[in-house]
Design an enzyme around this catalytic site. Sequence first.
Site, PDB file in Angstrom:
ATOM      1  N   CYS A 105      -0.935   5.438 -18.526  1.00 51.47           N
ATOM      2  CA  CYS A 105      -0.541   4.194 -17.862  1.00 51.47           C
ATOM      3  C   CYS A 105      -0.157   3.099 -18.850  1.00 51.47           C
ATOM      4  O   CYS A 105       0.285   2.022 -18.435  1.00 51.47           O
ATOM      5  CB  CYS A 105      -1.690   3.664 -16.994  1.00 51.47           C
ATOM      6  N   HIS A 122      -4.992   0.188 -12.112  1.00 50.79           N
ATOM      7  CA  HIS A 122      -4.227   1.237 -11.426  1.00 50.79           C
ATOM      8  C   HIS A 122      -5.198   2.089 -10.628  1.00 50.79           C
ATOM      9  O   HIS A 122      -6.171   2.618 -11.179  1.00 50.79           O
ATOM     10  CB  HIS A 122      -3.484   2.108 -12.433  1.00 50.79           C
ATOM     11  N   HIS A 124      -5.770   5.082  -7.270  1.00 49.62           N
ATOM     12  CA  HIS A 124      -5.210   6.128  -6.421  1.00 49.62           C
ATOM     13  C   HIS A 124      -5.765   5.984  -5.004  1.00 49.62           C
ATOM     14  O   HIS A 124      -6.034   6.977  -4.327  1.00 49.62           O
ATOM     15  CB  HIS A 124      -5.548   7.513  -6.978  1.00 49.62           C
ATOM     16  N   GLU A 151      -6.300 -12.938   7.761  1.00 48.33           N
ATOM     17  CA  GLU A 151      -7.028 -13.882   6.921  1.00 48.33           C
ATOM     18  C   GLU A 151      -7.095 -13.461   5.458  1.00 48.33           C
ATOM     19  O   GLU A 151      -6.991 -14.291   4.548  1.00 48.33           O
ATOM     20  CB  GLU A 151      -8.445 -14.070   7.472  1.00 48.33           C
ATOM     21  N   HIS A 207       1.220   8.070  -4.460  1.00 55.37           N
ATOM     22  CA  HIS A 207       0.517   8.021  -5.746  1.00 55.37           C
ATOM     23  C   HIS A 207      -0.599   6.980  -5.745  1.00 55.37           C
ATOM     24  O   HIS A 207      -1.765   7.309  -5.934  1.00 55.37           O
ATOM     25  CB  HIS A 207       1.547   7.726  -6.843  1.00 55.37           C
TER      26      HIS A 207
END
EC number: 4.2.1.109
Length: 249
Positions: A105, A122, A124, A151, A207
């Site tokens: 990443c 990140h 999943h 809200e 993903h």
Amino acid sequence: MVDIKPEQTQEGNNNDHLVQSDDPEHPANLIPELCRKFYSLGWVTGTGGGTSIRRGEHIFIAPSGVQKELIKPNEIFVLSYPTPKYPPSARKYIRKPSALNPSACTPLFLAAFDRGAGCCIHTHSQWAVMVTLLVEREKGKSGCFEISNIEQIKGIPRGKGKGMLGFFDTLKIPIIENTAFEEDLTESLEKAMEEYPDTYAVLVRRHGIYVWGDTPAKAKTQCESLDYLFQLAVQMHAHSLPWVVNESA
């Protein structure tokens, strides 16, 4: 006591001092703690996902391909910032744990830091994946996720220096297509950032999601707010409830 030279890397002392601190808010301590929390939420199951924090001229990144709930501070990678995204060999690692791989990443995290972020997450999340599929079915591949009159939208920034979204605002999150390799997402992620300059997140179809914030706390709470909204959106869709309220209807 041995003097530690910051310029040394794994060939020397590997700059272990960069990940040694009693401060719970230090990135080397905070990343493992965040990953444990994210694992409990089902966001980083099976070694997936990742977290990175920028502190000054250093970027701290969780390793790739490891059980995220078991990460230790001494397993954290450290990059000097700024650093090139490509090629990987040009990145300025000043600490590389032995027998571990840098996060795939990394260039995507760097894209967030280039926008001024202090932390990028990140996940999943299954809810994130589900909304990308629902948007594709309803709007096609060019559609983005939109929701209003909820809200929890107030937990998402309106844009850099623009305050937070309001109840009646429509939250929009761009969606990009997945690729076979994580790093290959970078170009489309950066394009989405350009097309949606106020966004703090980008969904990746089938993903997961990338979420960033000015600080680790803001990135975390924004990620939590988004996941709440994604879960709610999936449930709303199951009951044929619209995500965006048309006030003029």
